[in-house]
Design a protein around this motif. Sequence first.
Motif, PDB file in Angstrom:
ATOM      1  N   ALA A  25      -1.093 -40.996 -76.602  1.00 47.92           N
ATOM      2  CA  ALA A  25      -2.455 -41.446 -76.289  1.00 47.92           C
ATOM      3  C   ALA A  25      -2.683 -41.468 -74.775  1.00 47.92           C
ATOM      4  CB  ALA A  25      -2.691 -42.839 -76.883  1.00 47.92           C
ATOM      5  N   VAL A  26      -1.657 -41.847 -74.047  1.00 44.79           N
ATOM      6  CA  VAL A  26      -1.804 -41.917 -72.583  1.00 44.79           C
ATOM      7  C   VAL A  26      -1.937 -40.509 -71.978  1.00 44.79           C
ATOM      8  CG1 VAL A  26      -0.630 -42.581 -70.438  1.00 44.79           C
ATOM      9  CG2 VAL A  26      -0.723 -44.186 -72.339  1.00 44.79           C
ATOM     10  N   VAL A  27      -1.294 -39.534 -72.588  1.00 44.99           N
ATOM     11  CA  VAL A  27      -1.439 -38.152 -72.081  1.00 44.99           C
ATOM     12  C   VAL A  27      -2.926 -37.762 -72.109  1.00 44.99           C
ATOM     13  CG1 VAL A  27      -0.880 -35.714 -72.519  1.00 44.99           C
ATOM     14  CG2 VAL A  27       0.908 -37.445 -72.739  1.00 44.99           C
ATOM     15  N   THR A  28      -3.606 -38.071 -73.213  1.00 45.07           N
ATOM     16  CA  THR A  28      -5.032 -37.735 -73.345  1.00 45.07           C
ATOM     17  C   THR A  28      -5.861 -38.493 -72.304  1.00 45.07           C
ATOM     18  OG1 THR A  28      -4.589 -37.641 -75.706  1.00 45.07           O
ATOM     19  CG2 THR A  28      -6.896 -37.489 -75.038  1.00 45.07           C
ATOM     20  N   LYS A  29      -5.555 -39.780 -72.159  1.00 41.62           N
ATOM     21  CA  LYS A  29      -6.288 -40.612 -71.189  1.00 41.62           C
ATOM     22  C   LYS A  29      -6.104 -40.045 -69.770  1.00 41.62           C
ATOM     23  CE  LYS A  29      -6.649 -45.554 -70.099  1.00 41.62           C
ATOM     24  NZ  LYS A  29      -6.104 -45.796 -68.778  1.00 41.62           N
ATOM     25  N   ARG A  30      -4.854 -39.670 -69.460  1.00 43.77           N
ATOM     26  CA  ARG A  30      -4.578 -39.125 -68.116  1.00 43.77           C
ATOM     27  C   ARG A  30      -5.339 -37.820 -67.868  1.00 43.77           C
ATOM     28  NH1 ARG A  30       1.271 -40.484 -66.168  1.00 43.77           N
ATOM     29  NH2 ARG A  30       1.119 -42.748 -66.356  1.00 43.77           N
ATOM     30  N   LEU A  31      -5.422 -37.011 -68.925  1.00 38.81           N
ATOM     31  CA  LEU A  31      -6.153 -35.741 -68.762  1.00 38.81           C
ATOM     32  C   LEU A  31      -7.615 -36.054 -68.453  1.00 38.81           C
ATOM     33  CD1 LEU A  31      -6.418 -32.656 -68.898  1.00 38.81           C
ATOM     34  CD2 LEU A  31      -6.656 -32.829 -71.379  1.00 38.81           C
ATOM     35  N   TYR A  32      -8.200 -36.944 -69.237  1.00 37.01           N
ATOM     36  CA  TYR A  32      -9.624 -37.275 -69.061  1.00 37.01           C
ATOM     37  C   TYR A  32      -9.873 -37.863 -67.671  1.00 37.01           C
ATOM     38  CZ  TYR A  32     -14.253 -39.133 -70.021  1.00 37.01           C
ATOM     39  OH  TYR A  32     -15.593 -39.407 -69.962  1.00 37.01           O
ATOM     40  N   GLU A  33      -9.060 -38.825 -67.295  1.00 34.48           N
ATOM     41  CA  GLU A  33      -9.293 -39.487 -65.995  1.00 34.48           C
ATOM     42  C   GLU A  33      -9.061 -38.517 -64.831  1.00 34.48           C
ATOM     43  OE1 GLU A  33      -8.378 -43.996 -67.529  1.00 34.48           O
ATOM     44  OE2 GLU A  33      -6.859 -43.009 -66.300  1.00 34.48           O
ATOM     45  N   GLY A  34      -8.074 -37.629 -64.986  1.00 38.20           N
ATOM     46  CA  GLY A  34      -7.819 -36.632 -63.945  1.00 38.20           C
ATOM     47  C   GLY A  34      -8.990 -35.675 -63.832  1.00 38.20           C
ATOM     48  N   LEU A  35      -9.565 -35.307 -64.989  1.00 32.90           N
ATOM     49  CA  LEU A  35     -10.680 -34.351 -64.974  1.00 32.90           C
ATOM     50  C   LEU A  35     -11.928 -34.954 -64.309  1.00 32.90           C
ATOM     51  CD1 LEU A  35     -10.297 -32.706 -68.497  1.00 32.90           C
ATOM     52  CD2 LEU A  35      -9.904 -31.615 -66.274  1.00 32.90           C
ATOM     53  N   ILE A  36     -12.123 -36.266 -64.491  1.00 30.15           N
ATOM     54  CA  ILE A  36     -13.269 -36.909 -63.827  1.00 30.15           C
ATOM     55  C   ILE A  36     -13.174 -36.636 -62.326  1.00 30.15           C
ATOM     56  CG2 ILE A  36     -14.319 -39.151 -63.211  1.00 30.15           C
ATOM     57  CD1 ILE A  36     -13.430 -40.214 -65.930  1.00 30.15           C
ATOM     58  N   LYS A  37     -11.987 -36.835 -61.775  1.00 27.64           N
ATOM     59  CA  LYS A  37     -11.814 -36.663 -60.325  1.00 27.64           C
ATOM     60  C   LYS A  37     -11.871 -35.190 -59.931  1.00 27.64           C
ATOM     61  CE  LYS A  37      -9.178 -40.895 -59.802  1.00 27.64           C
ATOM     62  NZ  LYS A  37      -7.897 -41.320 -60.306  1.00 27.64           N
ATOM     63  N   LEU A  96      -1.906 -33.910 -62.364  1.00 28.74           N
ATOM     64  CA  LEU A  96      -2.208 -32.825 -63.299  1.00 28.74           C
ATOM     65  C   LEU A  96      -1.489 -31.560 -62.863  1.00 28.74           C
ATOM     66  CD1 LEU A  96      -6.102 -33.289 -63.442  1.00 28.74           C
ATOM     67  CD2 LEU A  96      -4.467 -34.071 -65.149  1.00 28.74           C
ATOM     68  N   GLN A  97      -1.452 -30.595 -63.788  1.00 28.33           N
ATOM     69  CA  GLN A  97      -0.873 -29.299 -63.451  1.00 28.33           C
ATOM     70  C   GLN A  97      -1.948 -28.255 -63.712  1.00 28.33           C
ATOM     71  OE1 GLN A  97       2.199 -28.004 -66.145  1.00 28.33           O
ATOM     72  NE2 GLN A  97       3.335 -27.034 -64.493  1.00 28.33           N
ATOM     73  N   ALA A  98      -2.113 -27.314 -62.779  1.00 32.93           N
ATOM     74  CA  ALA A  98      -3.073 -26.219 -62.985  1.00 32.93           C
ATOM     75  C   ALA A  98      -2.293 -24.929 -63.189  1.00 32.93           C
ATOM     76  CB  ALA A  98      -4.004 -26.099 -61.790  1.00 32.93           C
ATOM     77  N   ARG A  99      -2.512 -24.287 -64.325  1.00 29.50           N
ATOM     78  CA  ARG A  99      -1.878 -22.992 -64.600  1.00 29.50           C
ATOM     79  C   ARG A  99      -2.973 -21.933 -64.710  1.00 29.50           C
ATOM     80  NH1 ARG A  99       2.538 -24.255 -69.448  1.00 29.50           N
ATOM     81  NH2 ARG A  99       3.704 -25.825 -68.313  1.00 29.50           N
ATOM     82  N   GLY A 100      -2.554 -20.660 -64.786  1.00 30.42           N
ATOM     83  CA  GLY A 100      -3.526 -19.576 -64.948  1.00 30.42           C
ATOM     84  C   GLY A 100      -4.080 -19.527 -66.362  1.00 30.42           C
ATOM     85  N   VAL A 101      -4.984 -18.588 -66.599  1.00 28.27           N
ATOM     86  CA  VAL A 101      -5.680 -18.500 -67.895  1.00 28.27           C
ATOM     87  C   VAL A 101      -4.716 -18.187 -69.036  1.00 28.27           C
ATOM     88  CG1 VAL A 101      -7.860 -17.680 -68.835  1.00 28.27           C
ATOM     89  CG2 VAL A 101      -7.225 -17.020 -66.532  1.00 28.27           C
ATOM     90  N   GLY A 102      -3.650 -17.455 -68.731  1.00 32.05           N
ATOM     91  CA  GLY A 102      -2.714 -17.060 -69.792  1.00 32.05           C
ATOM     92  C   GLY A 102      -1.511 -17.983 -69.873  1.00 32.05           C
ATOM     93  N   GLY A 103      -1.614 -19.182 -69.344  1.00 33.65           N
ATOM     94  CA  GLY A 103      -0.504 -20.129 -69.410  1.00 33.65           C
ATOM     95  C   GLY A 103       0.410 -20.028 -68.200  1.00 33.65           C
ATOM     96  N   GLU A 104       1.607 -20.586 -68.345  1.00 36.96           N
ATOM     97  CA  GLU A 104       2.538 -20.678 -67.226  1.00 36.96           C
ATOM     98  C   GLU A 104       2.802 -19.299 -66.611  1.00 36.96           C
ATOM     99  OE1 GLU A 104       6.096 -22.846 -68.180  1.00 36.96           O
ATOM    100  OE2 GLU A 104       6.055 -23.687 -66.160  1.00 36.96           O
ATOM    101  N   HIS A 105       2.890 -19.261 -65.271  1.00 34.34           N
ATOM    102  CA  HIS A 105       3.170 -18.025 -64.512  1.00 34.34           C
ATOM    103  C   HIS A 105       2.072 -16.961 -64.633  1.00 34.34           C
ATOM    104  CE1 HIS A 105       6.987 -19.915 -64.072  1.00 34.34           C
ATOM    105  NE2 HIS A 105       7.389 -19.666 -65.301  1.00 34.34           N
TER     106      HIS A 105
END
Length: 394
Positions: free
Chosen positions: A361-373, A330-339
């Motif tokens: 569809a896999v992008v959504t699945k990856r987001l969900y599974e990453g968020l679980i962790k 996953l990528q974590a950015r600030g509240v206002g987006g990149e940078h």
Amino acid sequence: MSQKIFEKKDVRKLYLDEQGNVDYAKIQARWDELKKIKVSLGNKYFTQQVVEKAKTLSQEDQQRLLDIMIAGLTNDDSSVGIAATRPEDYDFFLFYLEPLIREYHKIEGQTKQEHDWNIPVGEYVLTKIDPKLEKVSMRARVARNVAGYNLPSSMDKDERIKFENQMVEVFEKFGFPGKYHSLTPGHKNFISDQEADVLRSKHFLFISMTHDNYLMSNGVASDWPYGRGIWISEDETKMVWVGEEDQLRIISIVQGNDLGKVDQSLHELLTGIEKSGLKFAEHPTYGIITTCPTNMGTGKRQSILGKFPNITKGGKDEAKLKDIAKSLGLQARGVGGEHSNMDSEGTADISPSARFGVTEAVVTKRLYEGLIKLYEIERNAANEKERQNCCNTF
Ligand SMILES: Nc1ncnc2c1ncn2[C@@H]1O[C@H](COP(=O)(O)OP(=O)(O)OP(=O)(O)O)[C@@H](O)[C@H]1O
């Protein structure tokens, strides 16, 4: 060199000889200088073989190649530094771009981009991860460029205005209730700076591109603010950016907890635009054509705004969240987006990093599974903090 803002027309002169032809010695000297600071992919793959091949091309095409890598030449901190000038660049200049695209997207073998918007609604529900995630800001966007136009880095003012006007016609006919807001002076839908700032405060509209040295040096920000604007649906869940890094960024923002719903909303909008007759530029191998090769593939980025106060120690340790997110794909950015920065509650924009070789569809699945962790790690950090506070009281 990256401290001041440089315009493309000025920067490119640095790499031309007295006759106005591309000067490879000057380019090489700058790449060598940058190798001591940071080696971008644009630098790494500008090999002697590429130079020899480039010299066989017409002067016009050699100058296009210079334009493609000019942001990398200009910015000391560049990681990739490439912006395509036309959809055809991904074929014509493949001798330079292919290894770079393959390295960035970690492509092995003969992978070809596939699409699948079959995203189950009701499956990726955030309250299953944590009951507190009842009302979360969920966003999904796809980048698109229309075949037959130059990409934003090489559009001139007239082409930008023509493109914007074509989009206004689409918005007036495509059947979704909403309104187009233009930043183009004199446009019939023109909005003032104050009105634009209100849209920015709601995370709808993009910021001025003239402060970004990448977008200024590669020409994406040229002629600002002509040809730029945003269409927003009446219920403020669907929007389309016109004239940013890609000609179109098609977006949905939904407040809720079912990730599938934001996809459904985005897909409805995308299909509506496609039905209006626009043909998007696509590459048979690399998928959706985008200005920056890092977005190639689906062109999709899907995120939630989540709070991670314990991992980030009240927003003070952003790097920790970024590192953990990276280890989860996953990528974590600030509240206002990149940078941008996270806030004191550790609010971050979390999205999967992969763009190529995964379907929508896999992008959504990856987001969900990453968020679980990720939420599990946040809970553990909260428990650890509580344990320490408890021990400290004895
Ligand atoms: N889940 C979300 N809910 C509401 N707004 C969001 C969400 N995720 C991102 N945003 C907002 O979207 C805007 C655009 O962000 P940003 O420029 O980082 O990404 P992008 O549009 O995906 O493009 P790129 O990846 O090319 O930078 C920012 O204002 C950001 O705060």
